[in-house]
Design a protein around this motif. Structure first.
Motif, PDB file in Angstrom:
ATOM      1  N   ARG A  87       0.852  -1.194   0.000  1.00  0.00           N
ATOM      2  CA  ARG A  87       0.000   0.000   0.000  1.00  0.00           C
ATOM      3  C   ARG A  87       0.884   1.240   0.000  1.00  0.00           C
ATOM      4  NH1 ARG A  87      -3.616  -0.153   4.944  1.00  0.00           N
ATOM      5  NH2 ARG A  87      -1.689  -0.838   5.875  1.00  0.00           N
ATOM      6  N   GLU A  89       1.555   5.516   0.151  1.00  0.00           N
ATOM      7  CA  GLU A  89       1.107   6.660   0.931  1.00  0.00           C
ATOM      8  C   GLU A  89       0.186   7.506   0.060  1.00  0.00           C
ATOM      9  OE1 GLU A  89       3.100  10.702   2.512  1.00  0.00           O
ATOM     10  OE2 GLU A  89       4.058   8.855   3.229  1.00  0.00           O
ATOM     11  N   ASN A  90      -0.943   7.899   0.624  1.00  0.00           N
ATOM     12  CA  ASN A  90      -1.874   8.770  -0.076  1.00  0.00           C
ATOM     13  C   ASN A  90      -1.279  10.170  -0.098  1.00  0.00           C
ATOM     14  OD1 ASN A  90      -4.025  10.670  -0.549  1.00  0.00           O
ATOM     15  ND2 ASN A  90      -5.465   8.993  -0.199  1.00  0.00           N
ATOM     16  N   GLU A  91      -1.031  10.681  -1.293  1.00  0.00           N
ATOM     17  CA  GLU A  91      -0.373  11.980  -1.425  1.00  0.00           C
ATOM     18  C   GLU A  91      -1.194  13.123  -0.830  1.00  0.00           C
ATOM     19  OE1 GLU A  91       0.649  12.501  -5.523  1.00  0.00           O
ATOM     20  OE2 GLU A  91       1.784  10.637  -5.572  1.00  0.00           O
ATOM     21  N   THR A  93      -3.546  12.951   1.755  1.00  0.00           N
ATOM     22  CA  THR A  93      -3.748  12.913   3.202  1.00  0.00           C
ATOM     23  C   THR A  93      -2.487  12.578   3.985  1.00  0.00           C
ATOM     24  OG1 THR A  93      -4.327  10.562   3.214  1.00  0.00           O
ATOM     25  CG2 THR A  93      -6.127  12.148   2.846  1.00  0.00           C
ATOM     26  N   THR A  96      -1.515   6.040   4.835  1.00  0.00           N
ATOM     27  CA  THR A  96      -1.343   4.887   3.963  1.00  0.00           C
ATOM     28  C   THR A  96      -2.664   4.564   3.281  1.00  0.00           C
ATOM     29  OG1 THR A  96       0.337   4.022   5.457  1.00  0.00           O
ATOM     30  CG2 THR A  96      -0.597   2.476   3.887  1.00  0.00           C
ATOM     31  N   ALA A  97      -2.591   4.279   1.979  1.00  0.00           N
ATOM     32  CA  ALA A  97      -3.799   3.933   1.220  1.00  0.00           C
ATOM     33  C   ALA A  97      -4.445   2.687   1.796  1.00  0.00           C
ATOM     34  CB  ALA A  97      -3.439   3.722  -0.244  1.00  0.00           C
ATOM     35  N   ARG A  98      -5.737   2.537   1.532  1.00  0.00           N
ATOM     36  CA  ARG A  98      -6.473   1.383   2.063  1.00  0.00           C
ATOM     37  C   ARG A  98      -6.125   0.089   1.354  1.00  0.00           C
ATOM     38  NH1 ARG A  98     -12.556   1.986   2.187  1.00  0.00           N
ATOM     39  NH2 ARG A  98     -12.154   2.310  -0.012  1.00  0.00           N
ATOM     40  N   SER A  99      -5.644   0.178   0.104  1.00  0.00           N
ATOM     41  CA  SER A  99      -5.408  -1.053  -0.641  1.00  0.00           C
ATOM     42  C   SER A  99      -4.310  -0.884  -1.679  1.00  0.00           C
ATOM     43  CB  SER A  99      -6.702  -1.501  -1.328  1.00  0.00           C
ATOM     44  OG  SER A  99      -7.150  -0.490  -2.216  1.00  0.00           O
ATOM     45  N   THR A 101      -3.539  -1.107  -5.459  1.00  0.00           N
ATOM     46  CA  THR A 101      -4.429  -0.862  -6.598  1.00  0.00           C
ATOM     47  C   THR A 101      -4.062  -1.687  -7.831  1.00  0.00           C
ATOM     48  OG1 THR A 101      -3.091   0.937  -7.503  1.00  0.00           O
ATOM     49  CG2 THR A 101      -4.735   1.517  -5.809  1.00  0.00           C
ATOM     50  N   GLU A 133      -7.082  -4.564  -3.784  1.00  0.00           N
ATOM     51  CA  GLU A 133      -8.464  -4.381  -4.219  1.00  0.00           C
ATOM     52  C   GLU A 133      -8.773  -5.484  -5.233  1.00  0.00           C
ATOM     53  OE1 GLU A 133      -7.843  -1.014  -7.677  1.00  0.00           O
ATOM     54  OE2 GLU A 133      -8.192  -0.317  -5.652  1.00  0.00           O
TER      55      GLU A 133
END
Length: 163
Positions: A87, A89-91, A93, A96-99, A101, A133
């Motif tokens: 997973r 890192e969400n840029e 927020t 860490t991303a939920r999944s 992709t 996912e």
């Protein structure tokens, strides 16, 4: 080198397969979170790549001298035959991303083009396969059913019954 307790049986099975030349194209390392499955996968990946390199290690076991060229490339994140799918890192927020992709899996597949560059194999660590996912799982399944030549997948799972 980090000491990993409680994985002697798994490490021995991996070493036996490596020494016997009977490596499967995919390995599932499973158990509860936090017990060292990913660490074991990374150690085995480093050993696999070092064994396949022009400079195989002289030591026994899974441990690899941190000054070995393969270990140095992996530590620098620049080994061309090694990839980790995890997973991101969400840029927006910073969390860490939920999944994992489908785009990440597709990008990983570009590594299969051509031949390995540092030896005769590639290694992909997926940490954790539970975090994929649905579309990513389907994209990975194709690679597991028809594995690319010379590629070994090390799949980390916390709940293998849900795969």
């Amino acid at each position: 080198m980090t000491q990993i307790l409680g994985h002697d049986t798994q490490a021995a099975a991996l070493q036996f397969a490596l020494k016997g030349g009977r490596l499967h194209h995919a390995w599932l390392l499973h158990g509860p979170r936090g017990i060292g499955k990913a660490t074991l996968a990374h150690r085995f990946a480093a050993r696999l790549l070092a064994e396949a390199s022009a400079n195989p290690p002289t030591s026994a076991g899974l441990d690899l001298d941190q000054e070995h060229p393969t270990a140095r490339l992996i530590a620098a994140g620049s080994h061309p035959d090694f990839a980790v799918l995890e997973r991101l890192e969400n840029e927006k927020t910073g969390s860490t991303a939920r999944s994992i992709t489908v785009d990440q899996v597709r990008a990983m597949k570009t590594r299969f083009i051509g031949t390995p560059s540092q030896g005769d194999r590639r290694v992909i660590v997926i940490d954790a396969v539970d975090d994929m996912e649905r579309g990513a799982s389907n994209a990975l399944l194709k690679s597991l059913e028809e594995p690319p030549a010379s590629t070994i997948f090390l799949l980390v799972s916390h709940a293998p019954g849900q795969l």
